[in-house]
Structures are given as structure tokens and as C-alpha cells.
Scaffold this active site. Structure first.
Site, PDB file in Angstrom:
ATOM      1  N   SER A  46       0.799  -1.232   0.000  1.00 25.61           N
ATOM      2  CA  SER A  46       0.000   0.000   0.000  1.00 25.61           C
ATOM      3  C   SER A  46       0.831   1.281   0.000  1.00 25.61           C
ATOM      4  O   SER A  46       0.325   2.338  -0.346  1.00 25.61           O
ATOM      5  CB  SER A  46      -0.958   0.021   1.191  1.00 25.61           C
ATOM      6  OG  SER A  46      -0.259   0.232   2.395  1.00 25.61           O
ATOM      7  N   LYS A  89       0.601   4.852   6.775  1.00 21.14           N
ATOM      8  CA  LYS A  89       0.016   5.644   5.683  1.00 21.14           C
ATOM      9  C   LYS A  89       0.587   7.059   5.721  1.00 21.14           C
ATOM     10  O   LYS A  89       1.219   7.470   6.681  1.00 21.14           O
ATOM     11  CB  LYS A  89      -1.512   5.731   5.804  1.00 21.14           C
ATOM     12  CG  LYS A  89      -2.226   4.399   5.894  1.00 21.14           C
ATOM     13  CD  LYS A  89      -2.151   3.600   4.631  1.00 21.14           C
ATOM     14  CE  LYS A  89      -2.836   2.239   4.825  1.00 21.14           C
ATOM     15  NZ  LYS A  89      -2.538   1.318   3.786  1.00 21.14           N
TER      16      LYS A  89
END
Length: 185
Positions: A46, A89
Site C-alpha cells: 500500500s 500511511k
């Protein structure tokens, strides 16, 4: 007789000294891991191309005790539905801002966000298809590999509370060929 007492105290004193030394090291390690930094690893793609599956990182847990997270910081936070599972993230939206994704572009308070971290045009805006206004201590996060990331667009992750942020990804320590301080801004 006096010699024997001294000999008995010598080994006992050495053992006690060793036990105290080990206890001090365990305490120091606990304090460093809990308050300063800890090692973590990346599982999944990701955050490609910034971070890759298998990268080992040191997370800086100290910086956010003295300053607020900034846009584009790479943060680590717990996944609320699985114990001992953490996500990593990039911060896109800051407290008080309104985030929306339209036609694959990110807008902050109605203005297009110019950034170069995303690998490709966003195909699924998720929750951000409609304007998302962040609260006083909330952050909107995205993975750099936008079309292969479970992030703030997904209700399972949603907005990240300041209190849930464990720290800021700081240094990649493995693989050695990519060792170095991570670029945030």
C-alpha cells in the site's frame, strides 16, 4: 574465618550486581520502546514506491509529543479491528480541512492538492467521493499506492484520531541497500 565471609560476599555481590544490571537494561529498553522509538515492518504494497513489503523501519515516537503531525508525514497507527495490527500511511488531510476526491484528484478545501507521492490516478474515492470535513484532532490518510491501499477512504479505517497515532516512520533499516531516513515533506 573472616576470609570465608569475604569470599561468600564476593560471588553474592557479583550475582546481585549482574541482576541489577540486567534489570536496568530491561527498564531502559522498555522506556525507549514505549516513549522514543520502536522497530516495525511493512507488510503489503500500500505504500509502494516509498515503502516496500518487508521493509523494516524505526518509528519515531518522540516528535509528536512536541509538535503536531504535518501533511505528507508517514505515520503508524493501530488498525481498530485487529489487535497487534498497525497501518502505515501518509497524512493528506489535516484537522479542520475538508477533503474530497473527484475525478481521481485530491482536493483540500476545494483546491487541488499538488503532490507527487501517489503512484497513479485514484480510481475509487470511497468515503471521499463526498466532502469529508475533519474534526479538531482528525487526519485523513492515504497509502502511496492509492489503488491498492486500505486507508481513510475505507470505513474500516476512516479518519485517524491524533490520539491513535503511534509515531512517524523515521528510518528504513532493512534492506540495507535502501537504508536511510525517510522523506516526508
Amino acid at each position: 574465618m573472616k576470609k570465608k565471609k569475604k569470599e561468600e560476599r564476593g560471588p553474592l555481590r557479583d550475582i546481585l550486581s549482574f541482576v541489577l544490571y540486567v534489570a536496568a537494561m530491561v527498564l531502559a529498553t522498555f522506556l525507549i520502546i514505549h516513549f522514543v522509538g520502536q522497530r516495525t515492518y511493512v507488510s503489503g504494497s500500500s505504500m509502494e514506491n516509498t515503502l516496500s513489503d518487508g521493509d523494516n523501519l524505526i518509528v519515531d515516537k518522540l516528535t509528536y509529543r512536541f509538535s503536531d503531525p504535518k501533511r505528507f508525514d508517514i505515520i503508524v497507527f493501530p488498525y481498530r479491528y485487529e489487535e497487534n495490527t498497525y497501518f502505515i500511511k501518509r497524512i493528506i488531510g489535516l484537522p479542520g480541512e475538508t477533503v474530497q476526491i473527484t475525478d481521481g484528484k485530491i482536493y483540500i478545501d476545494g483546491e487541488e492538492l499538488i503532490e507527487s507521492y501517489g503512484r497513479e490516478v485514484i480510481k475509487n474515492a470511497g468515503l471521499a467521493a463526498e466532502p469529508v470535513t475533519l474534526g479538531e484532532n482528525e487526519y485523513f490518510v492515504l497509502g502511496d499506492n492509492r489503488n491498492d491501499s486500505t486507508d481513510s477512504r475505507d470505513p474500516a479505517v476512516g479518519l485517524i484520531s491524533r490520539d491513535d497515532i503511534i509515531g512517524r516512520a523515521w528510518i528504513r533499516i532493512w534492506p540495507l541497500s535502501r537504508f536511510g531516513i525517510l522523506r516526508h515533506q
